[in-house]
Design an enzyme around this catalytic site. Structure first.
Site, PDB file in Angstrom:
ATOM      1  N   GLY A  25       0.826  -1.216   0.000  1.00 44.12           N
ATOM      2  CA  GLY A  25       0.000   0.000   0.000  1.00 44.12           C
ATOM      3  C   GLY A  25       0.846   1.246   0.000  1.00 44.12           C
ATOM      4  O   GLY A  25       0.533   2.236   0.687  1.00 44.12           O
ATOM      5  N   ALA A  26       1.933   1.227  -0.810  1.00 47.42           N
ATOM      6  CA  ALA A  26       2.963   2.270  -0.748  1.00 47.42           C
ATOM      7  C   ALA A  26       2.423   3.685  -0.937  1.00 47.42           C
ATOM      8  O   ALA A  26       2.999   4.644  -0.426  1.00 47.42           O
ATOM      9  CB  ALA A  26       4.046   1.986  -1.791  1.00 47.42           C
ATOM     10  N   GLY A  27       1.328   3.845  -1.661  1.00 48.30           N
ATOM     11  CA  GLY A  27       0.815   5.186  -1.939  1.00 48.30           C
ATOM     12  C   GLY A  27      -0.043   5.768  -0.828  1.00 48.30           C
ATOM     13  O   GLY A  27      -0.452   6.935  -0.900  1.00 48.30           O
ATOM     14  N   GLY A  28      -0.345   4.979   0.205  1.00 46.82           N
ATOM     15  CA  GLY A  28      -1.200   5.458   1.296  1.00 46.82           C
ATOM     16  C   GLY A  28      -0.480   6.453   2.192  1.00 46.82           C
ATOM     17  O   GLY A  28       0.728   6.688   2.044  1.00 46.82           O
ATOM     18  N   PHE A  29      -1.220   7.021   3.121  1.00 51.29           N
ATOM     19  CA  PHE A  29      -0.695   8.079   3.996  1.00 51.29           C
ATOM     20  C   PHE A  29       0.499   7.587   4.822  1.00 51.29           C
ATOM     21  O   PHE A  29       1.602   8.135   4.749  1.00 51.29           O
ATOM     22  CB  PHE A  29      -1.819   8.585   4.911  1.00 51.29           C
ATOM     23  CG  PHE A  29      -1.365   9.584   5.927  1.00 51.29           C
ATOM     24  CD1 PHE A  29      -1.007  10.863   5.551  1.00 51.29           C
ATOM     25  CD2 PHE A  29      -1.290   9.247   7.271  1.00 51.29           C
ATOM     26  CE1 PHE A  29      -0.568  11.797   6.494  1.00 51.29           C
ATOM     27  CE2 PHE A  29      -0.863  10.161   8.218  1.00 51.29           C
ATOM     28  CZ  PHE A  29      -0.502  11.446   7.825  1.00 51.29           C
ATOM     29  N   LYS A  69      -2.188   9.353  -8.386  1.00 47.91           N
ATOM     30  CA  LYS A  69      -2.147   9.346  -6.912  1.00 47.91           C
ATOM     31  C   LYS A  69      -0.832   8.816  -6.337  1.00 47.91           C
ATOM     32  O   LYS A  69      -0.609   8.887  -5.135  1.00 47.91           O
ATOM     33  CB  LYS A  69      -3.351   8.626  -6.319  1.00 47.91           C
ATOM     34  CG  LYS A  69      -3.416   7.144  -6.500  1.00 47.91           C
ATOM     35  CD  LYS A  69      -4.663   6.614  -5.795  1.00 47.91           C
ATOM     36  CE  LYS A  69      -4.824   5.136  -5.991  1.00 47.91           C
ATOM     37  NZ  LYS A  69      -5.911   4.574  -5.216  1.00 47.91           N
ATOM     38  N   ALA A 106      -0.795  -1.829   3.891  1.00 51.42           N
ATOM     39  CA  ALA A 106      -2.032  -1.731   3.105  1.00 51.42           C
ATOM     40  C   ALA A 106      -3.229  -2.292   3.869  1.00 51.42           C
ATOM     41  O   ALA A 106      -3.133  -3.346   4.494  1.00 51.42           O
ATOM     42  CB  ALA A 106      -1.874  -2.494   1.787  1.00 51.42           C
ATOM     43  N   TYR A 138     -14.271  -1.726  10.418  1.00 54.54           N
ATOM     44  CA  TYR A 138     -12.851  -1.375  10.520  1.00 54.54           C
ATOM     45  C   TYR A 138     -12.249  -1.994  11.785  1.00 54.54           C
ATOM     46  O   TYR A 138     -11.227  -2.677  11.720  1.00 54.54           O
ATOM     47  CB  TYR A 138     -12.710   0.146  10.528  1.00 54.54           C
ATOM     48  CG  TYR A 138     -11.293   0.645  10.594  1.00 54.54           C
ATOM     49  CD1 TYR A 138     -10.363   0.294   9.622  1.00 54.54           C
ATOM     50  CD2 TYR A 138     -10.888   1.488  11.622  1.00 54.54           C
ATOM     51  CE1 TYR A 138      -9.062   0.760   9.677  1.00 54.54           C
ATOM     52  CE2 TYR A 138      -9.588   1.967  11.679  1.00 54.54           C
ATOM     53  CZ  TYR A 138      -8.685   1.602  10.709  1.00 54.54           C
ATOM     54  OH  TYR A 138      -7.395   2.071  10.768  1.00 54.54           O
ATOM     55  N   LYS A 158      -9.451  -5.122  11.981  1.00 53.35           N
ATOM     56  CA  LYS A 158      -8.154  -4.984  12.648  1.00 53.35           C
ATOM     57  C   LYS A 158      -7.976  -6.082  13.692  1.00 53.35           C
ATOM     58  O   LYS A 158      -6.903  -6.650  13.835  1.00 53.35           O
ATOM     59  CB  LYS A 158      -8.052  -3.611  13.322  1.00 53.35           C
ATOM     60  CG  LYS A 158      -7.941  -2.480  12.348  1.00 53.35           C
ATOM     61  CD  LYS A 158      -6.612  -2.548  11.646  1.00 53.35           C
ATOM     62  CE  LYS A 158      -6.566  -1.650  10.443  1.00 53.35           C
ATOM     63  NZ  LYS A 158      -5.456  -1.946   9.553  1.00 53.35           N
TER      64      LYS A 158
HETATM   65  N1  LIG Z   1      -3.515   7.242   9.256  1.00 52.19           N
HETATM   66  C1  LIG Z   1      -3.365   7.049  10.565  1.00 52.19           C
HETATM   67  O1  LIG Z   1      -3.305   8.005  11.359  1.00 52.19           O
HETATM   68  C2  LIG Z   1      -3.242   5.650  11.128  1.00 52.19           C
HETATM   69  C3  LIG Z   1      -3.097   5.480  12.502  1.00 52.19           C
HETATM   70  C4  LIG Z   1      -2.969   4.193  13.016  1.00 52.19           C
HETATM   71  C5  LIG Z   1      -2.982   3.103  12.177  1.00 52.19           C
HETATM   72  N2  LIG Z   1      -3.149   3.292  10.840  1.00 52.19           N
HETATM   73  C6  LIG Z   1      -3.162   2.101   9.996  1.00 52.19           C
HETATM   74  O2  LIG Z   1      -2.179   2.246   8.987  1.00 52.19           O
HETATM   75  C7  LIG Z   1      -2.621   1.577   7.801  1.00 52.19           C
HETATM   76  C8  LIG Z   1      -2.624   2.559   6.641  1.00 52.19           C
HETATM   77  O3  LIG Z   1      -3.467   3.647   6.962  1.00 52.19           O
HETATM   78  P1  LIG Z   1      -3.473   4.972   6.075  1.00 52.19           P
HETATM   79  O4  LIG Z   1      -4.082   6.043   6.912  1.00 52.19           O
HETATM   80  O5  LIG Z   1      -2.130   5.201   5.500  1.00 52.19           O
HETATM   81  O6  LIG Z   1      -4.536   4.570   4.964  1.00 52.19           O
HETATM   82  P2  LIG Z   1      -4.636   4.991   3.431  1.00 52.19           P
HETATM   83  O7  LIG Z   1      -3.953   6.279   3.166  1.00 52.19           O
HETATM   84  O8  LIG Z   1      -6.071   4.833   3.057  1.00 52.19           O
HETATM   85  O9  LIG Z   1      -3.786   3.856   2.715  1.00 52.19           O
HETATM   86  C9  LIG Z   1      -4.259   2.549   2.645  1.00 52.19           C
HETATM   87  C10 LIG Z   1      -3.548   1.866   1.505  1.00 52.19           C
HETATM   88  O10 LIG Z   1      -3.999   0.523   1.475  1.00 52.19           O
HETATM   89  C11 LIG Z   1      -4.071   0.129   0.145  1.00 52.19           C
HETATM   90  N3  LIG Z   1      -5.102  -0.892  -0.023  1.00 52.19           N
HETATM   91  C12 LIG Z   1      -6.382  -0.890   0.421  1.00 52.19           C
HETATM   92  N4  LIG Z   1      -7.010  -2.012   0.052  1.00 52.19           N
HETATM   93  C13 LIG Z   1      -6.104  -2.743  -0.650  1.00 52.19           C
HETATM   94  C14 LIG Z   1      -6.151  -3.994  -1.323  1.00 52.19           C
HETATM   95  N5  LIG Z   1      -7.264  -4.758  -1.362  1.00 52.19           N
HETATM   96  N6  LIG Z   1      -5.029  -4.426  -1.929  1.00 52.19           N
HETATM   97  C15 LIG Z   1      -3.902  -3.684  -1.932  1.00 52.19           C
HETATM   98  N7  LIG Z   1      -3.787  -2.483  -1.331  1.00 52.19           N
HETATM   99  C16 LIG Z   1      -4.887  -2.030  -0.692  1.00 52.19           C
HETATM  100  C17 LIG Z   1      -4.405   1.363  -0.681  1.00 52.19           C
HETATM  101  O11 LIG Z   1      -3.743   1.178  -1.899  1.00 52.19           O
HETATM  102  P3  LIG Z   1      -4.042   1.957  -3.293  1.00 52.19           P
HETATM  103  O12 LIG Z   1      -3.868   3.423  -2.979  1.00 52.19           O
HETATM  104  O13 LIG Z   1      -2.999   1.470  -4.228  1.00 52.19           O
HETATM  105  O14 LIG Z   1      -5.420   1.628  -3.693  1.00 52.19           O
HETATM  106  C18 LIG Z   1      -3.837   2.494   0.153  1.00 52.19           C
HETATM  107  O15 LIG Z   1      -2.629   2.951  -0.385  1.00 52.19           O
HETATM  108  C19 LIG Z   1      -4.016   1.027   8.116  1.00 52.19           C
HETATM  109  O16 LIG Z   1      -3.887  -0.313   8.517  1.00 52.19           O
HETATM  110  C20 LIG Z   1      -4.476   1.898   9.271  1.00 52.19           C
HETATM  111  O17 LIG Z   1      -5.408   1.232  10.079  1.00 52.19           O
HETATM  112  C21 LIG Z   1      -3.268   4.533  10.297  1.00 52.19           C
END
Ligand SMILES: NC(=O)c1ccc[n+]([C@@H]2O[C@H](COP(=O)([O-])OP(=O)(O)OC[C@H]3O[C@@H](n4cnc5c(N)ncnc54)[C@H](OP(=O)(O)O)[C@@H]3O)[C@@H](O)[C@H]2O)c1
Length: 180
Positions: A12-16, A43, A84, A161, A165
């Site tokens: 999920g390299a493009g995510g936040f 993106k 991801a 969600y 988890k």
């Molecule tokens: N953001 C926070 O503050 C925070 C805090 C605690 C924990 N987390 C955890 O950190 C992780 C990432 O969170 P985030 O905020 O960075 O979320 P995000 O920006 O929505 O990124 C999620 C990534 O997961 C990928 N993804 C989703 N479904 C997929 C699938 N079926 N196959 C392959 N890739 C998939 C997406 O890929 P594409 O873009 O390529 O579609 C996206 O890049 C999650 O597990 C979240 O619970 C986040």
């Protein structure tokens, strides 16, 4: 990690969260295999602009539910950061399919592929969601893995969600017997 073993995978390299991790790993000299679902999409442009990305970052098309695609991205890596996960911004109308299955089966696929590829270390990024959803959560204790979210409570409150988890956290123990 030894300096000779510097190729790592970030799902999920493009995510936040993952984008910051990719930036950090590149800055520390790692070669990164990043998984994305839609290569060529604008993106992911920020990833290509990162310092050292042109030499050390390769994006792989992979969906968590497609084992072969996950395995191809992981092959040759000594470590995997599994970031991801579906992160719904609103309540999902079909959490089983949209959230829970990709999170749970996806994590199992990442672990299985890591096992097959002889990866030395897997880092699974979870969430406080794995422990926060429980009717009897003590207020005076540090909350850790002794307090997994209550899955019935997640279902009742339609919180796919938190459910995903908590359920995904069980995957390592499912495969633990294979990690000698
Ligand atoms: N953001 C926070 O503050 C925070 C805090 C605690 C924990 N987390 C955890 O950190 C992780 C990432 O969170 P985030 O905020 O960075 O979320 P995000 O920006 O929505 O990124 C999620 C990534 O997961 C990928 N993804 C989703 N479904 C997929 C699938 N079926 N196959 C392959 N890739 C998939 C997406 O890929 P594409 O873009 O390529 O579609 C996206 O890049 C999650 O597990 C979240 O619970 C986040």
């Amino acid at each position: 990690m030894a300096s000779v073993a510097k190729k790592v995978c970030v799902t999920g390299a493009g995510g936040f969260v993952a984008s910051w991790l990719v930036k950090l790993l590149l800055s520390k000299g790692y070669t990164v295999h990043g998984t994305v679902r839609q290569p060529g999409s604008p993106k992911y442009e920020h990833l290509l602009k990162l310092e050292k990305a042109s030499e050390n970052l390769t994006l792989f098309k992979a969906d968590l539910l497609n084992y072969e695609s996950v395995h191809s991205a992981i092959l040759g890596c000594t470590a995997v950061f599994h970031v991801a996960s579906p992160v719904p911004s609103t309540t999902s109308s079909n959490p089983e399919v949209e959230v829970i299955e990709p999170a749970v089966k996806g994590t199992a696929n990442v672990l299985e592929a890591s096992l097959q590829a002889k990866v030395e270390r897997v880092v699974f990024v979870s969430s406080e969601a794995a422990v926060c959803m429980s009717p009897n959560l003590p207020k005076d204790k540090v909350i850790d893995e002794s307090y997994w979210s209550d899955k019935d409570c997640c279902k009742k409150t339609q919180n796919g969600y938190c459910y995903s988890k908590t359920e995904a956290e069980e995957q390592p123990s499912t495969l633990q017997k294979n990690w000698a």
